[in-house]
Design an enzyme around this catalytic site. Structure first.
Site, PDB file in Angstrom:
ATOM      1  N   HIS A   1       0.822  -1.218   0.000  1.00  0.00           N
ATOM      2  CA  HIS A   1       0.000   0.000   0.000  1.00  0.00           C
ATOM      3  C   HIS A   1       0.848   1.257   0.000  1.00  0.00           C
ATOM      4  CE1 HIS A   1       0.741   0.923   4.287  1.00  0.00           C
ATOM      5  NE2 HIS A   1       0.616  -0.379   4.510  1.00  0.00           N
TER       6      HIS A   1
ATOM      7  N   CYS B   1       3.081  -4.722   6.821  1.00  0.00           N
ATOM      8  CA  CYS B   1       2.730  -4.434   5.426  1.00  0.00           C
ATOM      9  C   CYS B   1       3.932  -3.893   4.660  1.00  0.00           C
ATOM     10  CB  CYS B   1       1.586  -3.431   5.369  1.00  0.00           C
ATOM     11  SG  CYS B   1       0.001  -4.115   5.885  1.00  0.00           S
TER      12      CYS B   1
END
Length: 190
Positions: A150, A166
């Protein structure tokens, strides 16, 4: 013509986004003139060993490779998970989102309640959202891993191991990657 109901719903959504984004608004201003280290800018590099169309993430060196041919890949700089919080192995992209909403995981809230408990109800997608402009959701065996590739509101974390697991990218770079990969893309985190 906009109905009264849609006007009220839109206004309410705007106010929620403003309230949620207030805590992170200083990040956007703080990094307005941020310059990415040239080695972390997208670039074509020699890369072998993986099938074209595969994404390969090298957390140790903070790079993500989108393999384009047997000998070439488009390389991006990334920020990755802190020690003990990293995803490792093979997954596939089963969902993609523009300006995704975000909610910290239950584990994040348990580990750091002062930092994350206030976001337990989630943050709508907006420029100040921690997932940034785009998110690619990693699944394994048909199940969400809760790991994502992301964007970020903190571009200075690119090239570092600081996230909750992440894989972070500069917003412009994740937009570029998002447009290049379809659902079902294989992701290998080494």
């Amino acid at each position: 013509m906009i109905s009264r109901r849609n006007l009220l719903l839109g206004s309410a959504a705007f106010l929620v986004a403003q309230k949620a984004g207030t805590a992170a608004a200083h990040h956007t201003k703080r990094y307005k003139n941020f310059k990415v280290d040239p080695r972390y800018k997208p670039q074509m590099v020699r890369f072998t060993g993986y099938e074209a169309g595969t994404i390969v993430v090298d957390p140790r060196n903070h790079f993500l490779y989108l393999v384009v041919s047997p000998f070439r890949a488009r390389r991006y700089g990334v920020g990755v998970g802190k020690a003990g919080l990293r995803f490792k192995g093979v997954a596939s992209i089963q969902r993609k989102a523009k300006w995704p909403s975000w909610r910290p995981t239950d584990n994040m809230i348990r580990r750091e309640p002062r930092k994350y408990a206030r976001y337990a109800k989630g943050v709508p997608g907006c420029p100040n959202n921690p997932l940034g402009a785009r998110a690619l959701y990693l699944y394994r065996g048909g199940r969400d891993t809760y790991y994502r590739i992301h964007g970020t509101t903190q571009p200075d974390t690119i090239g570092r191991s600081v996230s909750n697991g992440c894989i972070r990218m500069v917003n412009d770079h994740v937009i570029d990657l998002y447009e290049r990969v379809p659902l079902g893309t294989k992701v290998v985190v080494i």
